[in-house]
Design an enzyme around this catalytic site. Structure first.
Site, PDB file in Angstrom:
ATOM      1  CD  GLU A   1      -2.481   3.837  -5.656  1.00  0.00           C
ATOM      2  OE1 GLU A   1      -3.403   3.058  -5.975  1.00  0.00           O
ATOM      3  OE2 GLU A   1      -1.331   3.445  -5.392  1.00  0.00           O
TER       4      GLU A   1
ATOM      5  CG  HIS B   1      -2.538  -0.319  -7.429  1.00  0.00           C
ATOM      6  ND1 HIS B   1      -2.947   0.451  -6.367  1.00  0.00           N
ATOM      7  CD2 HIS B   1      -2.740  -1.599  -7.049  1.00  0.00           C
ATOM      8  CE1 HIS B   1      -3.396  -0.329  -5.398  1.00  0.00           C
ATOM      9  NE2 HIS B   1      -3.288  -1.580  -5.798  1.00  0.00           N
TER      10      HIS B   1
ATOM     11  CG  ASP C   1       2.146  -2.228  -8.568  1.00  0.00           C
ATOM     12  OD1 ASP C   1       2.159  -1.860  -9.760  1.00  0.00           O
ATOM     13  OD2 ASP C   1       1.188  -2.854  -8.059  1.00  0.00           O
TER      14      ASP C   1
ATOM     15  NE  ARG D   1      -4.237  -1.536   0.120  1.00  0.00           N
ATOM     16  CZ  ARG D   1      -4.329  -2.567  -0.697  1.00  0.00           C
ATOM     17  NH1 ARG D   1      -3.338  -2.825  -1.529  1.00  0.00           N
ATOM     18  NH2 ARG D   1      -5.388  -3.345  -0.688  1.00  0.00           N
TER      19      ARG D   1
END
Length: 329
Positions: A263, A295, A258, A234
């Site tokens: 985001e 992500h 990622d 996360r």
């Protein structure tokens, strides 16, 4: 029942439609769930949301006033929903706790290898007819110490894969996985020891109050100089500005991300015609030892199929008034 599916992406539509099998009346929406877009759920008993949708108390109040009874998350995490407030309103919230831990674990290892062996830089060189090997030196994974922070379903698979490479595994988790100790000779230790001894550190814990900014200036200072840090967990687990400072000082030698703490509104969208407003990610994009993906660790056909299937099994249970094993209590 009628279900408003917020934040629907092209890559998941066919999986959602197939899994639904015409059982529910779906209203597939491109819009994120916000206070302003709650009106799109009018006449719906349920809504279906993703990780970037807003499930705060004011949004839940509005949904409740409109007659929404059920919230189905297409994700394992639910930190974007005020669960306590939802329960006070009588809203039932369900999630997808397990869709493909292998997908995320394998992607994590892919980032490690791509950073180590500088695969992205090598590819772009070849596209420019530059076949030089200068600046592409990596390191053998065999014999390196890898710290796994969080040894749940994903972390334990990462540990097993890297054990297969011949890595030494250090682990940090409140719950010890004895199978990792026996099969991978993993050593459970405290966070400070893991940070100080690991060549590679990978994050696999959920985001909650105790884990917010788990990786910060203090912890980075305890890490080996030149450490590789990987976050496929996360975004909020990492203080991004502290990581940037660590990269600039070369305390962090490689960073793979990622997920990103800011985001929302950035990842999952095409901003190729926009002026990037986020200074932190703009800075990260200039660094050759940083790999950013948007992500996508979960993005396999197996995972998408499982997410859709579980989502509609959850909705079926809710519609029938049955207990649901995936309800967030």
């Amino acid at each position: 029942m009628k279900v408003a599916v917020f934040n629907t992406h092209k890559f998941e539509k066919e999986y959602l439609i197939k899994a639904n099998a015409n059982k529910h009346d779906l209203k597939l929406l491109d819009s994120y769930l916000t206070l302003d877009t709650t009106v799109l759920a009018e006449d719906c008993e349920g809504i279906c949301i993703f990780t970037q949708d807003n499930g705060s108390a004011p949004v839940l109040d509005k949904l409740h006033e409109m007659g929404v009874k059920y919230i189905a998350l297409r994700s394992a995490g639910y930190n974007n929903v005020d669960i306590t407030h939802a329960k006070s309103l009588g809203l039932r919230v369900v999630r997808v706790p397990d869709y493909s831990p292998n997908a995320i674990a394998e992607f994590t290892v892919a980032i490690i290898l791509a950073l180590n062996r500088k695969l992205i830089r090598s590819h772009y060189r070849i596209m420019e007819m530059n076949f030089s090997l200068d600046g592409l030196v990596g390191f053998d994974m065999h014999g390196k110490t890898v710290g796994i922070i969080g040894t749940g379903k994903i972390g334990r698979i990462v540990a097993k894969i890297l054990h297969g490479f011949g890595c030494h595994i250090l682990a940090y988790d409140d719950m010890k996985d004895q199978s990792l100790v026996e099969e991978c000779k993993a050593t459970y230790t405290d966070l400070d020891t893991l940070c100080s001894q690991s060549d590679i550190i990978s994050l696999h814990v959920p985001l909650m109050e105790q884990t917010h900014y788990l990786i910060n200036e203090a912890q980075i200072g305890k890490m080996k100089k030149g450490v590789m840090l990987i976050n496929t967990g996360r975004g909020g687990l990492v203080n991004t500005q502290d990581v940037i400072n660590g990269l600039k000082s070369q305390q962090i030698g490689y960073y793979g991300m990622d997920v990103y703490e800011e985001e929302e509104g950035l990842f999952f969208e095409d901003h190729s015609e926009d002026i990037l407003q986020d200074d932190m990610i703009a800075r990260l994009m200039t660094l050759r030892n940083v790999m950013i993906t948007s992500h996508q660790a979960f993005l396999t056909d197996t995972a998408l199929g499982n997410i859709a299937q579980t989502t509609f099994e959850n909705l079926d249970s809710l519609e029938q008034g049955l207990p649901c094993k995936n309800e967030v209590l």
